[in-house]
Design a protein around this motif. Structure first.
Motif, PDB file in Angstrom:
ATOM      1  N   ALA A   1      64.846  64.146  89.200  1.00 58.61           N
ATOM      2  CA  ALA A   1      65.267  64.042  87.802  1.00 58.61           C
ATOM      3  C   ALA A   1      64.645  62.853  87.088  1.00 58.61           C
ATOM      4  O   ALA A   1      64.417  62.900  85.882  1.00 58.61           O
ATOM      5  N   THR A   2      64.329  61.795  87.833  1.00 59.05           N
ATOM      6  CA  THR A   2      63.806  60.568  87.220  1.00 59.05           C
ATOM      7  C   THR A   2      62.323  60.354  87.491  1.00 59.05           C
ATOM      8  O   THR A   2      61.812  59.271  87.219  1.00 59.05           O
ATOM      9  N   ARG A   3      61.669  61.383  88.009  1.00 63.37           N
ATOM     10  CA  ARG A   3      60.240  61.264  88.367  1.00 63.37           C
ATOM     11  C   ARG A   3      60.025  60.112  89.347  1.00 63.37           C
ATOM     12  O   ARG A   3      59.073  59.362  89.247  1.00 63.37           O
ATOM     13  N   CYS A   4      60.955  59.968  90.260  1.00 64.22           N
ATOM     14  CA  CYS A   4      60.886  58.978  91.338  1.00 64.22           C
ATOM     15  C   CYS A   4      60.835  57.544  90.786  1.00 64.22           C
ATOM     16  O   CYS A   4      60.155  56.683  91.326  1.00 64.22           O
ATOM     17  N   ALA A   5      61.569  57.302  89.725  1.00 68.95           N
ATOM     18  CA  ALA A   5      61.553  55.993  89.070  1.00 68.95           C
ATOM     19  C   ALA A   5      62.000  54.855  89.988  1.00 68.95           C
ATOM     20  O   ALA A   5      61.532  53.733  89.853  1.00 68.95           O
ATOM     21  N   LYS A   6      62.899  55.149  90.914  1.00 70.57           N
ATOM     22  CA  LYS A   6      63.398  54.106  91.808  1.00 70.57           C
ATOM     23  C   LYS A   6      62.654  54.063  93.143  1.00 70.57           C
ATOM     24  O   LYS A   6      63.000  53.276  94.012  1.00 70.57           O
ATOM     25  N   CYS A   7      61.656  54.906  93.293  1.00 75.31           N
ATOM     26  CA  CYS A   7      60.900  54.939  94.542  1.00 75.31           C
ATOM     27  C   CYS A   7      59.946  53.755  94.604  1.00 75.31           C
ATOM     28  O   CYS A   7      59.342  53.369  93.601  1.00 75.31           O
ATOM     29  N   THR A   8      59.779  53.221  95.807  1.00 77.49           N
ATOM     30  CA  THR A   8      58.763  52.195  96.000  1.00 77.49           C
ATOM     31  C   THR A   8      57.402  52.891  96.060  1.00 77.49           C
ATOM     32  O   THR A   8      57.320  54.122  96.211  1.00 77.49           O
ATOM     33  N   ASP A   9      56.351  52.120  95.975  1.00 77.05           N
ATOM     34  CA  ASP A   9      55.005  52.704  96.070  1.00 77.05           C
ATOM     35  C   ASP A   9      54.817  53.424  97.403  1.00 77.05           C
ATOM     36  O   ASP A   9      54.223  54.500  97.451  1.00 77.05           O
ATOM     37  N   ARG A  10      55.330  52.844  98.472  1.00 80.09           N
ATOM     38  CA  ARG A  10      55.210  53.459  99.806  1.00 80.09           C
ATOM     39  C   ARG A  10      55.974  54.776  99.864  1.00 80.09           C
ATOM     40  O   ARG A  10      55.489  55.762 100.424  1.00 80.09           O
ATOM     41  N   GLN A  11      57.166  54.820  99.301  1.00 78.25           N
ATOM     42  CA  GLN A  11      57.946  56.060  99.286  1.00 78.25           C
ATOM     43  C   GLN A  11      57.224  57.137  98.491  1.00 78.25           C
ATOM     44  O   GLN A  11      57.205  58.301  98.891  1.00 78.25           O
ATOM     45  N   LYS A  12      56.613  56.765  97.380  1.00 81.71           N
ATOM     46  CA  LYS A  12      55.838  57.726  96.592  1.00 81.71           C
ATOM     47  C   LYS A  12      54.657  58.249  97.391  1.00 81.71           C
ATOM     48  O   LYS A  12      54.370  59.445  97.386  1.00 81.71           O
ATOM     49  N   GLN A  13      53.974  57.361  98.093  1.00 86.83           N
ATOM     50  CA  GLN A  13      52.821  57.751  98.901  1.00 86.83           C
ATOM     51  C   GLN A  13      53.238  58.740  99.996  1.00 86.83           C
ATOM     52  O   GLN A  13      52.591  59.770 100.198  1.00 86.83           O
ATOM     53  N   ILE A  14      54.312  58.442 100.686  1.00 90.93           N
ATOM     54  CA  ILE A  14      54.814  59.321 101.746  1.00 90.93           C
ATOM     55  C   ILE A  14      55.232  60.665 101.163  1.00 90.93           C
ATOM     56  O   ILE A  14      54.894  61.719 101.697  1.00 90.93           O
ATOM     57  N   GLY A  15      55.964  60.646 100.066  1.00 90.27           N
ATOM     58  CA  GLY A  15      56.415  61.880  99.432  1.00 90.27           C
ATOM     59  C   GLY A  15      55.255  62.762  99.007  1.00 90.27           C
ATOM     60  O   GLY A  15      55.263  63.977  99.226  1.00 90.27           O
ATOM     61  N   LYS A  16      54.231  62.155  98.420  1.00 85.82           N
ATOM     62  CA  LYS A  16      53.062  62.922  97.988  1.00 85.82           C
ATOM     63  C   LYS A  16      52.345  63.543  99.179  1.00 85.82           C
ATOM     64  O   LYS A  16      51.974  64.711  99.148  1.00 85.82           O
ATOM     65  N   GLN A  17      52.139  62.755 100.209  1.00 80.56           N
ATOM     66  CA  GLN A  17      51.435  63.259 101.393  1.00 80.56           C
ATOM     67  C   GLN A  17      52.198  64.420 102.023  1.00 80.56           C
ATOM     68  O   GLN A  17      51.610  65.458 102.342  1.00 80.56           O
ATOM     69  N   LEU A  18      53.499  64.256 102.188  1.00 78.30           N
ATOM     70  CA  LEU A  18      54.308  65.324 102.767  1.00 78.30           C
ATOM     71  C   LEU A  18      54.296  66.573 101.897  1.00 78.30           C
ATOM     72  O   LEU A  18      54.096  67.684 102.392  1.00 78.30           O
ATOM     73  N   ALA A  19      54.506  66.397 100.602  1.00 81.70           N
ATOM     74  CA  ALA A  19      54.556  67.544  99.700  1.00 81.70           C
ATOM     75  C   ALA A  19      53.223  68.292  99.693  1.00 81.70           C
ATOM     76  O   ALA A  19      53.197  69.524  99.793  1.00 81.70           O
ATOM     77  N   ARG A  20      52.140  67.562  99.600  1.00 84.01           N
ATOM     78  CA  ARG A  20      50.822  68.218  99.573  1.00 84.01           C
ATOM     79  C   ARG A  20      50.560  69.004 100.855  1.00 84.01           C
ATOM     80  O   ARG A  20      50.073  70.128 100.815  1.00 84.01           O
ATOM     81  N   GLU A  21      50.863  68.399 101.989  1.00 85.43           N
ATOM     82  CA  GLU A  21      50.581  69.049 103.273  1.00 85.43           C
ATOM     83  C   GLU A  21      51.489  70.243 103.525  1.00 85.43           C
ATOM     84  O   GLU A  21      51.048  71.272 104.024  1.00 85.43           O
ATOM     85  N   VAL A  22      52.767  70.112 103.214  1.00 81.99           N
ATOM     86  CA  VAL A  22      53.679  71.239 103.412  1.00 81.99           C
ATOM     87  C   VAL A  22      53.287  72.379 102.472  1.00 81.99           C
ATOM     88  O   VAL A  22      53.260  73.544 102.871  1.00 81.99           O
ATOM     89  N   LYS A  23      52.948  72.043 101.253  1.00 81.15           N
ATOM     90  CA  LYS A  23      52.519  73.059 100.283  1.00 81.15           C
ATOM     91  C   LYS A  23      51.261  73.780 100.771  1.00 81.15           C
ATOM     92  O   LYS A  23      51.138  74.994 100.645  1.00 81.15           O
TER      93      LYS A  23
END
Length: 121
Positions: free
Chosen positions: A69-91
């Motif tokens: 809902a917040t476009r990961c506003a509270k995510c750290t840079d590392r959390q964003k990096q992990i989330g992107k990598q996981l999402a891209r690979e699972v997709k």
């Protein structure tokens, strides 16, 4: 006196703006998860409320709706990096699982544009 009140509100706003999720998943090994089908399926079942959760995955699951809902506003840079990598690979490698997760967390499609922006390199 008014100055002190305004200053206090400004300080509170700065603190709230800097609020990030705690170190949820910051030391997470994405490659290990993606290479382990059994572990990936267990995590997916947790996220989809179809199976038990480890404490760490439960933390992620609990924060996921807010992060979307917040476009990961509270995510750290590392959390964003992990989330992107996981999402891209699972997709890419498990599109059926990806579609199930998307349908579960965004049944109305209201986060699709934001999520596509998030996944851009």
């Amino acid at each position: 006196m008014k100055f002190i009140i305004v200053l206090t509100f400004c300080m509170v706003a700065v603190v709230l703006a800097q609020e990030k999720y705690d170190t949820i998943a910051e030391d997470f090994n994405v490659s290990e998860l993606l290479a382990n089908e059994r572990l990936l399926n267990a995590y997916a079942k947790c996220l989809l409320s179809k199976g038990p959760c480890t404490a760490e995955v439960k933390k992620v699951k609990d924060k996921l709706p807010e992060a979307l809902a917040t476009r990961c506003a509270k995510c750290t840079d590392r959390q964003k990096q992990i989330g992107k990598q996981l999402a891209r690979e699972v997709k890419r490698t498990r599109p059926e699982l990806w579609n199930e997760i998307v349908a579960f967390y965004d049944p109305d499609g209201k986060y699709q544009e934001a999520f596509q922006d998030y996944l851009k390199p």
